[in-house]
Write a protein that holds these residues in place. Sequence first.
Motif, PDB file in Angstrom:
ATOM      1  N   HIS A 165       0.594   4.535  -5.321  1.00  0.00           N
ATOM      2  CA  HIS A 165       0.739   5.482  -4.245  1.00  0.00           C
ATOM      3  C   HIS A 165      -0.277   5.564  -2.998  1.00  0.00           C
ATOM      4  CE1 HIS A 165       4.725   6.809  -5.557  1.00  0.00           C
ATOM      5  NE2 HIS A 165       4.098   7.228  -6.580  1.00  0.00           N
ATOM      6  N   LEU A 184       4.598  -3.040   4.117  1.00  0.00           N
ATOM      7  CA  LEU A 184       3.056  -2.935   3.846  1.00  0.00           C
ATOM      8  C   LEU A 184       2.152  -4.062   4.341  1.00  0.00           C
ATOM      9  CD1 LEU A 184       3.619  -1.957   0.059  1.00  0.00           C
ATOM     10  CD2 LEU A 184       2.735  -0.597   1.833  1.00  0.00           C
ATOM     11  N   LEU A 220      -2.362  15.678  -1.661  1.00  0.00           N
ATOM     12  CA  LEU A 220      -2.746  14.343  -1.751  1.00  0.00           C
ATOM     13  C   LEU A 220      -2.049  13.311  -0.926  1.00  0.00           C
ATOM     14  CD1 LEU A 220      -2.468  14.039  -5.925  1.00  0.00           C
ATOM     15  CD2 LEU A 220      -4.414  13.665  -4.229  1.00  0.00           C
ATOM     16  N   PRO A 221      -2.765  12.228  -0.613  1.00  0.00           N
ATOM     17  CA  PRO A 221      -2.035  11.223   0.201  1.00  0.00           C
ATOM     18  C   PRO A 221      -1.147  10.302  -0.531  1.00  0.00           C
ATOM     19  CG  PRO A 221      -4.343  10.577  -0.293  1.00  0.00           C
ATOM     20  CD  PRO A 221      -4.211  11.865  -0.882  1.00  0.00           C
ATOM     21  N   PHE A 222      -0.065  10.190  -0.076  1.00  0.00           N
ATOM     22  CA  PHE A 222       0.828   9.151  -0.572  1.00  0.00           C
ATOM     23  C   PHE A 222       1.268   8.136   0.546  1.00  0.00           C
ATOM     24  CE2 PHE A 222       1.106  12.215  -3.903  1.00  0.00           C
ATOM     25  CZ  PHE A 222       1.780  11.638  -5.062  1.00  0.00           C
ATOM     26  N   LEU A 223       1.436   6.841   0.098  1.00  0.00           N
ATOM     27  CA  LEU A 223       1.915   5.938   0.913  1.00  0.00           C
ATOM     28  C   LEU A 223       3.340   6.280   1.391  1.00  0.00           C
ATOM     29  CD1 LEU A 223       0.959   2.707  -0.841  1.00  0.00           C
ATOM     30  CD2 LEU A 223      -0.227   3.573   1.119  1.00  0.00           C
ATOM     31  N   ARG A 251       5.840   4.459   2.199  1.00  0.00           N
ATOM     32  CA  ARG A 251       6.568   3.060   2.115  1.00  0.00           C
ATOM     33  C   ARG A 251       7.899   3.026   3.094  1.00  0.00           C
ATOM     34  NH1 ARG A 251       4.925   0.145  -2.417  1.00  0.00           N
ATOM     35  NH2 ARG A 251       3.497   1.229  -3.669  1.00  0.00           N
ATOM     36  N   GLU A 252       8.755   4.226   3.127  1.00  0.00           N
ATOM     37  CA  GLU A 252       9.761   3.855   3.683  1.00  0.00           C
ATOM     38  C   GLU A 252       9.636   3.879   5.056  1.00  0.00           C
ATOM     39  OE1 GLU A 252      12.672   6.992   2.029  1.00  0.00           O
ATOM     40  OE2 GLU A 252      10.789   7.007   0.617  1.00  0.00           O
ATOM     41  N   GLY A 285      -4.305  -2.794   5.382  1.00  0.00           N
ATOM     42  CA  GLY A 285      -5.436  -2.215   5.943  1.00  0.00           C
ATOM     43  C   GLY A 285      -5.401  -1.001   6.840  1.00  0.00           C
ATOM     44  N   ARG A 286      -4.258  -0.659   7.151  1.00  0.00           N
ATOM     45  CA  ARG A 286      -4.031   0.789   8.129  1.00  0.00           C
ATOM     46  C   ARG A 286      -2.813   1.517   7.565  1.00  0.00           C
ATOM     47  NH1 ARG A 286      -5.604  -2.068  13.821  1.00  0.00           N
ATOM     48  NH2 ARG A 286      -7.547  -2.451  13.542  1.00  0.00           N
ATOM     49  N   GLU A 287      -2.568   1.353   6.266  1.00  0.00           N
ATOM     50  CA  GLU A 287      -1.473   2.180   5.846  1.00  0.00           C
ATOM     51  C   GLU A 287      -1.286   3.550   6.227  1.00  0.00           C
ATOM     52  OE1 GLU A 287      -3.683   0.409   4.333  1.00  0.00           O
ATOM     53  OE2 GLU A 287      -2.907  -1.262   3.253  1.00  0.00           O
ATOM     54  N   HIS A 292      -3.948  -2.310  -1.744  1.00  0.00           N
ATOM     55  CA  HIS A 292      -5.220  -3.398  -1.481  1.00  0.00           C
ATOM     56  C   HIS A 292      -5.356  -4.255  -2.868  1.00  0.00           C
ATOM     57  CE1 HIS A 292      -6.676  -1.003   2.179  1.00  0.00           C
ATOM     58  NE2 HIS A 292      -5.385  -1.415   2.224  1.00  0.00           N
ATOM     59  N   VAL A 344      -9.949  -5.268   5.281  1.00  0.00           N
ATOM     60  CA  VAL A 344     -10.585  -4.245   4.027  1.00  0.00           C
ATOM     61  C   VAL A 344     -11.860  -4.890   3.578  1.00  0.00           C
ATOM     62  CG1 VAL A 344      -9.812  -3.778   1.765  1.00  0.00           C
ATOM     63  CG2 VAL A 344      -8.008  -4.047   3.611  1.00  0.00           C
ATOM     64  N   ARG A 382       8.385   0.574   6.145  1.00  0.00           N
ATOM     65  CA  ARG A 382       9.311  -0.287   6.246  1.00  0.00           C
ATOM     66  C   ARG A 382      10.193  -0.379   7.394  1.00  0.00           C
ATOM     67  NH1 ARG A 382      11.323   0.771   0.753  1.00  0.00           N
ATOM     68  NH2 ARG A 382       9.512  -0.440  -0.050  1.00  0.00           N
TER      69      ARG A 382
END
Lengths: 332, 332, 246, 246, 301
Positions: B196, C98, C113-116, C118-119, C103-105, B202, B218, C122
Amino acid sequence: MSENNGTSFLKSLLNAWSWLFLILILGFFELYAQMETGNTFLFRVYTLQSIAVAASQILLLALGLTLVIVAGHIDLSIAFTTGFSAVVMALVIRFFGPEGGWLIVILALGVGLLAAIVVGLINGWLVAFINVPSFIGTLGTYGIARGVALIVAGGATVSIRSDEAREIGNGIILGFPIPVLIAAAVAIVFSYLLTHTKFGVHTYALGANRASVERAGVDVKKHLVILFVLSALTAGIGGLIYTGRFSAGAANAGEPILLYAVAAVFIGGASLTGGQGTVVGTVIGAIIIAVIQFGLVFSGLPPYWQFVAVGLVIIVAVVVDQSRDRLTGVSS
Amino acid sequence: MSENNGTSFLKSLLNAWSWLFLILILGFFELYAQMETGNTFLFRVYTLQSIAVAASQILLLALGLTLVIVAGHIDLSIAFTTGFSAVVMALVIRFFGPEGGWLIVILALGVGLLAAIVVGLINGWLVAFINVPSFIGTLGTYGIARGVALIVAGGATVSIRSDEAREIGNGIILGFPIPVLIAAAVAIVFSYLLTHTKFGVHTYALGANRASVERAGVDVKKHLVILFVLSALTAGIGGLIYTGRFSAGAANAGEPILLYAVAAVFIGGASLTGGQGTVVGTVIGAIIIAVIQFGLVFSGLPPYWQFVAVGLVIIVAVVVDQSRDRLTGVSS
Amino acid sequence: MTPLLSAKGLKKRFGGNEAVKDVTFDVNEGECVVLAGDNGAGKSTVIKMISGVYTPTEGEVHFDGGRLTGKSAEAIRTAGIETIYQDLALADNLDPGLNLYLGREKTRRILGLPFLAREEMRRDAVNVLQSLGIVVPDPTAPVREMSGGQRQAIAIARAIHWQAKLVIMDEPTAALGVPEQREVMALIERMKSKGVGIILISHNLPDIFAAADRIIVLARGVVAGERRPSETNDEEIVRMMMGATL
Amino acid sequence: MTPLLSAKGLKKRFGGNEAVKDVTFDVNEGECVVLAGDNGAGKSTVIKMISGVYTPTEGEVHFDGGRLTGKSAEAIRTAGIETIYQDLALADNLDPGLNLYLGREKTRRILGLPFLAREEMRRDAVNVLQSLGIVVPDPTAPVREMSGGQRQAIAIARAIHWQAKLVIMDEPTAALGVPEQREVMALIERMKSKGVGIILISHNLPDIFAAADRIIVLARGVVAGERRPSETNDEEIVRMMMGATL
Amino acid sequence: QEDITITLVPGLTTDAFYITMNRGAQAAAEALGITVDFQGAEEFDPVLQTPVLDAVIARQPDAILIAPTDSVQMIEPLRRAHDAGIPVITVDTFIGDGNYQDGAGDGDFPISYIASDNIAGGRMAARFMAEQIGGEGKVYVSNVRPGISTTDQREEGFKAEMAENYPDVEVLETQYNENDASLAASQFQAVLARNPDIAGVFGANLFSALGAGNGVEGAQKSEDVTVIAFDAPKSIVDNISSGVVDAAIAQHPAEIGYYGVVTAYAVLTGQSVPTSIGTGFTVIDADNVNDEDIAKFIYSE
Ligand SMILES: Nc1ncnc2c1ncn2[C@@H]1O[C@H](COP(=O)(O)OP(=O)(O)OP(=O)(O)O)[C@@H](O)[C@H]1O
Ligand SMILES: Nc1ncnc2c1ncn2[C@@H]1O[C@H](COP(=O)(O)OP(=O)(O)OP(=O)(O)O)[C@@H](O)[C@H]1O
Ligand SMILES: O[C@@H]1[C@@H](O)[C@H](O)OC[C@H]1O
Ligand SMILES: [Mg+2]
Ligand SMILES: [Mg+2]
């Protein structure tokens, strides 16, 4: 001639760095010995023989492994393929009794190697045909070979009395211990295989890009099976020599040297991802390991400090290797 | 929802296969137990606790290693980082005597972890800044950590008397042994990290193609250092738990577990070349290993046969995993 | 007006081989400079010295008032230079979203808390790709499973998705279909009109003439000449490319 | 006359996604068939089913009187089909000579033992590349260190160096310079005149029209139509490519 | 003679038993005014011990004290020391049949063998175990791995004693733990799950005993299951105090080291020495663990 210009000449020159490093540590121990004990370290037949025998026991596990690692795989099972074939050889000799003579010893060698080949075939089949990752497949056969060796031996060791077997493990021809001659012969054959044959090229290509060899029409499955058989075979030869040296086949014969063998291959320039590594490099790697083990005991360093020193030397060996790339600006 | 269609849903369903395999072997042992002894194997708090504790000791080495392997590297030094941090913790407790209480134990935990972090920093520095291949670099620190642990311990083990430390290693909270709770907490944090966070993405990208992350801007060197520190850190936690469990810090605490830890990571779906593997997979891998170790003893299989059986089960675990790909036609 | 980017006396040596030397040129805001040249002329090497993949053996690069040479790829990207590499530099095991954001997600906070996200990433990827005329059948699949053109489009998307001041494109349309090629050419025009500087590498003469404000021809590692499209023609450019080889 | 190669009802499914279906076409001796289509249309997938990289989910391929489907890549290459793959499939750690001969290395006997004839293979590679207009600065270096166009030329050299009956080329000129592109087009003509069958994949309309005897247009995995160049024009082909998408 | 140098080669360097043996050897060295070096391998294994021995021979010490890691396999390597004119004395373990200088057998050349007999130690453990469990019940041996001669002999002695004198004690399959205390603990619990009536475990070395003890404690069976340890490092003694381990069979490694050095010195100064010296055992249990005169049998770690 044409290929000996430019980079390539430079390269072969620079590949001498690991030799240089080896010479450096030999020089260091020699100097130390002269100053500390007044004796020579290096210029004694006995020392050279001892180091060479220790290196050759490591080497016999490391040589086949080199090919497997160049192809991008790994073979952990050699840790016990060695023991399996040592035990099998000892059992055959014991079965025929101490009066068997050379014929029986040769038979025993053959049967011992067959045992090793079976392990290699299973590894090859698992990796090539069942697509089991080699790390796991050979970890599995590691357990199997161990168990089977102990079961057939009915215990951990099978001791024998055979002057012929003892001769193979301890004999000296023109100053060269027989185990060293055998390891050297295998190293020459493998060096030839890896640098001068189609099989060798395909092994390197396999490590870099499996698709490249597959699409070039090489039977990759067959190739993999051969690789694992070769690896098992050299480990098996290591087992036979062990049985000869120690007059006993021990199921654990190879286990304590596995890590050294893997280290020799990596010190020799191989990489986890495959496509790199040479037999000559592995030979130097094995000799470096044998020299520091011998040299550190010889120098009288307390045992725990020896662990630290071995760790440091291994790292420095590779850092020296790296700095050559930096000096010649190969990396960015 | 949108991403849960097609392949992705199928995938998550199929990732259940390793669970299935685990359930299968549990079922097998249960059936066997019922038939053979009339007792249950699985449905005893005590069995479950015992397997969970064994798995968590493996897991603490395997969790950090998972990250390192996903990034395409390896960390062998954890074998002795564990022991180093176990010894350091024991020394701190011994230094303050058995009456130190919680404050001292917490101090000891902190110093033990610091010791581990130092090893991790050295690994990271070697791999990231000196470009030493991780296999060799961490093999070097393996030797160094081992030697230093033995030297500071002044021997192989440092025994302590501390009820608090013993509580950490052997206490049970609501039926859950503390080591299991700690391993579970670390697993959850690492699973979060890997799936997550940016750091996790990375790490995967690094394993597939270092250039992709580097060019994306990165800081790969920093990333590598963090990875090796995390790996050392979890191994260090494993050492602390060890000291607690056995009231002794042993320099060799982690060494026999290394191979199982690596196996857990690979059974969990990682690959030598990097870019693959999950924390959940590693957890299942570690449980599978603990279950078969327990189950085979339970089943009364003679010891040598246990070696064979462990080997077979490891292979079968992966073959089952492979056949799922074949069933769904993912490969060509 | 000071140029947006200026490269001075760049040289790169690999082992014994000098791949590039004495390469000096400027790029202004809103200008498209084409680097043309035969295979192996040194084009990719030049742009890698700008984007921070290689450290020049000699020479230096200034950008937007600062010195770039010696900075990390990270710092150069942050300074406002995006690059499409000839080898794409994708993470094959990740999905297009992704890769787009590598590098800049984008993240989203859950319980602090940070969560990616993803959707979301995408979805953005699907949209950017669509604007290039590309549809991927399964945007959750890793880019390893994509076609050659789909992969190239992802690399393009990654570079144009950010508000860069300079975009470097190393043969960006090589694997693209006809309509997609047209999209990219149109895109270059749009970026120019927004003041973005562009360095384009291409072997396609019509594209070169259509996009370029200036054409710099490299031959065997050195600058063989510089032309405005209006001053020259196909033949001359090809002759210049071969120039040093004859 | 029986066709040299005939593909019948080819289908390929990846997981849940049908990348290609119902693809049927023939190639005759000395004929160049172009597979055209937008990115992701399925062109590379089709040719990989012919060359043995993928096993078709359905359908089969016959070649020169025999059935190819189910045979190994090795057998198919021996049967006389050479392929230039879009991803080149080079062994990056080997030099151009070894890549050229990969799988068919030249050896020389010394004392009865075969030794690789590295220099000879290297020399051959230099020559074949030169005939394509490519010079590599150091032919002993691994192909990892070559430029994009140099790498593609090595892949081309590998396919044309052998006396194949059918050569499959998946976007062979994508990374090539202008003169090299011309060389490859001329090469295709020469091979045709020797009776070699060719399957060419390209996004370059002028090249397609110059080389093709027949153009087969794929759209979204199915054949959208087949034309002779003389019967059609750029616009119609592009429309057919988009056809199924609309 | 001031400049006598003797090298002590243990079975492995990282084991409390040998560390303690070295302590005894150093005490003798100090008393005699000579030097004793300590050099060995990291594992109890002939392949690893041989190169160490080779390097030790190259240093040409005046005598070698060694714990050979295999009775057959170390004969050839030790013959090289003998051939180089270096007197060999074996400590803790032996080569050949262990009867030296009697003209019989292959490994006849060492001067003397100084040890506590591991087989006898195993028998002693068995007797103590049998007493504790009342002469009947199920027990098993927790061992390191097959192939370590010392631990194999303890197991052998343990089993032989039970078979000969305690017919009602059933010895179950041995469990091998690779020197991993964690695995030894889980193995005990698995054995218990199968045999709820398990009465005792014999831990053949430190980690086997520590692990078994932890397993027993975890199962809350300390009352019902007897744990006997071989060797007595401090961690084991602590466990005796806390009741996790019931008794330890302590060898006298310091004595072995001490007598070893003294014997070598005697040989080097031309005295005659016995071909075998037996050192004893001490059983440490809850009753005597706090006694003053027991403390000297606790190994240094
Ligand atoms: N990493 C490297 N190591 C050694 N030589 C290199 C390396 N990269 C490039 N070269 C050499 O430098 C020269 C220039 O390469 P570069 O990739 O810059 O060419 P290019 O102009 O981009 O060509 P193309 O149009 O084919 O992409 C080539 O001869 C190549 O072989
Ligand atoms: N290994 C694979 N796994 C899953 N999907 C794949 C795989 N290979 C190709 N595909 C999918 O199949 C479709 C056709 O791909 P293919 O590579 O044949 O296209 P193409 O016509 O060659 O396109 P391009 O012109 O971009 O090279 C694409 O949508 C692609 O994403
Ligand atoms: O602990 C053991 C020690 O006592 C013995 O003598 O050698 C082997 C060791 O494992
Ligand atoms: Mg280029
Ligand atoms: Mg394609």
